[in-house]
Design an enzyme around this catalytic site. Structure first.
Site, mmCIF file in Angstrom:
data_model
loop_
_atom_site.group_PDB
_atom_site.id
_atom_site.type_symbol
_atom_site.label_atom_id
_atom_site.label_comp_id
_atom_site.label_asym_id
_atom_site.label_seq_id
_atom_site.Cartn_x
_atom_site.Cartn_y
_atom_site.Cartn_z
ATOM 1 N N TYR A 85 0.814 -1.208 0.000
ATOM 2 C CA TYR A 85 0.000 0.000 0.000
ATOM 3 C C TYR A 85 0.853 1.265 0.000
ATOM 4 C CZ TYR A 85 -4.082 -2.891 0.387
ATOM 5 O OH TYR A 85 -5.066 -3.813 0.117
ATOM 6 N N GLN A 132 -15.889 2.696 -6.022
ATOM 7 C CA GLN A 132 -15.179 1.524 -5.507
ATOM 8 C C GLN A 132 -13.682 1.806 -5.404
ATOM 9 O OE1 GLN A 132 -16.521 -2.320 -7.364
ATOM 10 N NE2 GLN A 132 -17.816 -0.979 -8.576
ATOM 11 N N ASN A 133 -13.264 2.933 -5.930
ATOM 12 C CA ASN A 133 -11.843 3.266 -5.963
ATOM 13 C C ASN A 133 -11.382 3.805 -4.606
ATOM 14 O OD1 ASN A 133 -11.926 2.575 -8.664
ATOM 15 N ND2 ASN A 133 -12.206 4.683 -9.350
ATOM 16 N N VAL A 134 -10.114 3.563 -4.307
ATOM 17 C CA VAL A 134 -9.565 4.049 -3.045
ATOM 18 C C VAL A 134 -8.706 5.298 -3.252
ATOM 19 C CG1 VAL A 134 -9.651 1.790 -1.955
ATOM 20 C CG2 VAL A 134 -7.578 2.470 -3.186
ATOM 21 N N ASP A 135 -8.647 5.804 -4.484
ATOM 22 C CA ASP A 135 -7.903 7.038 -4.739
ATOM 23 C C ASP A 135 -8.779 8.250 -4.412
ATOM 24 O OD1 ASP A 135 -9.392 7.998 -7.199
ATOM 25 O OD2 ASP A 135 -8.639 6.113 -8.005
ATOM 26 N N HIS A 157 -14.916 1.247 -0.569
ATOM 27 C CA HIS A 157 -13.842 0.334 -0.188
ATOM 28 C C HIS A 157 -12.703 1.016 0.570
ATOM 29 C CE1 HIS A 157 -15.330 -2.365 -3.704
ATOM 30 N NE2 HIS A 157 -16.030 -2.537 -2.606
ATOM 31 N N GLY A 192 -16.761 2.536 -15.735
ATOM 32 C CA GLY A 192 -15.503 1.845 -15.508
ATOM 33 C C GLY A 192 -15.540 0.748 -14.473
ATOM 34 N N THR A 193 -16.672 0.107 -14.310
ATOM 35 C CA THR A 193 -16.760 -1.026 -13.398
ATOM 36 C C THR A 193 -17.586 -2.114 -14.052
ATOM 37 O OG1 THR A 193 -17.602 -1.806 -11.254
ATOM 38 C CG2 THR A 193 -18.698 0.113 -12.213
ATOM 39 N N SER A 194 -17.208 -3.343 -13.834
ATOM 40 C CA SER A 194 -17.896 -4.463 -14.468
ATOM 41 C C SER A 194 -19.241 -4.755 -13.824
ATOM 42 C CB SER A 194 -17.027 -5.728 -14.379
ATOM 43 O OG SER A 194 -16.879 -6.123 -13.013
#
Length: 231
Positions: free
Chosen positions: A53, A86-89, A104, A169-171
């Protein structure tokens, strides 16, 4: 003002240079995901997990929001925009988005290994011996595999209020995030932006697929919303 709820995944940050979650072989940056994204992995090799990380955090600090992030900020001129990522940025926030919920966790935050509510902003490397004010080891503020998603109920409440749902941008194949689409009100227009969409129009009513990368796709989304006069 109509409410647009936007679900974003790794695809929106890919154009900024952040790699998608895992490679085609199932590995994440050369690691089995369970080695670096689970409580068991952290217990077995905390140094490996922290270093993993740290590398992600360092990379994040070198990249910038792309046009897709900026386009979503532009939508705030005409809509009440709520982003569930869902991104952690932190690229949505850096672009200027005002309402962002991280499902997340966040890479630039850390938390106590004992008290999940003790969260700190963190931009440096995190190492063993870095402790919270209560003296407990800190860990990345990331929801790992097998852990509860604490913001899921909040996300469900937001999706249930959507006048328009946008997925970028997510499935929508990874649960529990994929279940959010089930809570959108009936007959709500849904826009799905992805160069390789994992859905088809037979699966959902009022679905518009924009088969493109996030930056070009959000350009087209803005044109579509203007043309159908949904403001």
């Amino acid at each position: 003002m109509k409410k647009i709820v936007i679900l974003t995944g790794a695809g929106i940050s890919a154009e900024s240079g952040i790699k998608t979650f895992r490679d085609a072989d199932g590995l994440w940056e050369g690691h089995d995901v369970m080695e670096v994204a689970s409580l068991e992995g952290f217990a077995n090799n905390p140094e490996l997990v922290l270093d993993f990380y740290n590398q992600r955090r360092r990379q994040l600090l070198t990249v910038s929001p792309n046009k897709a992030h900026v386009n979503l900020v532009e939508l705030e001129q005409d809509f009440d925009v709520q982003i569930i990522t869902q991104n952690v940025d932190d690229l949505h926030e850096r672009a200027g988005s005002k309402q962002v919920l991280h499902l997340h966790g966040e890479l630039l935050k850390v938390k106590s290994t004992v008290d999940d509510n003790l969260v700190l902003d963190w931009k440096e490397d995190l190492v063993l011996g870095d402790v919270c004010p209560e003296g407990n080891q800190l860990r990345p503020d990331i929801v790992w595999f097998g852990e509860m998603v604490p913001m899921l109920e909040n996300a469900v409440d937001i999706v249930a209020q959507a006048d328009i749902l946008v997925i970028i941008g997510t499935s929508m194949q990874v649960y529990p995030a994929a279940s959010l689409i089930d809570y959108v009100p009936e007959n709500t227009p849904i826009y799905f932006i992805d160069p390789k969409p994992a859905v088809n129009k037979s699966q959902f009513e009022n679905l518009t697929i924009i088969e493109d990368v996030a930056s070009a796709g959000t350009d087209k989304l803005i044109d579509l919303l203007n043309n159908v006069n949904v403001i």
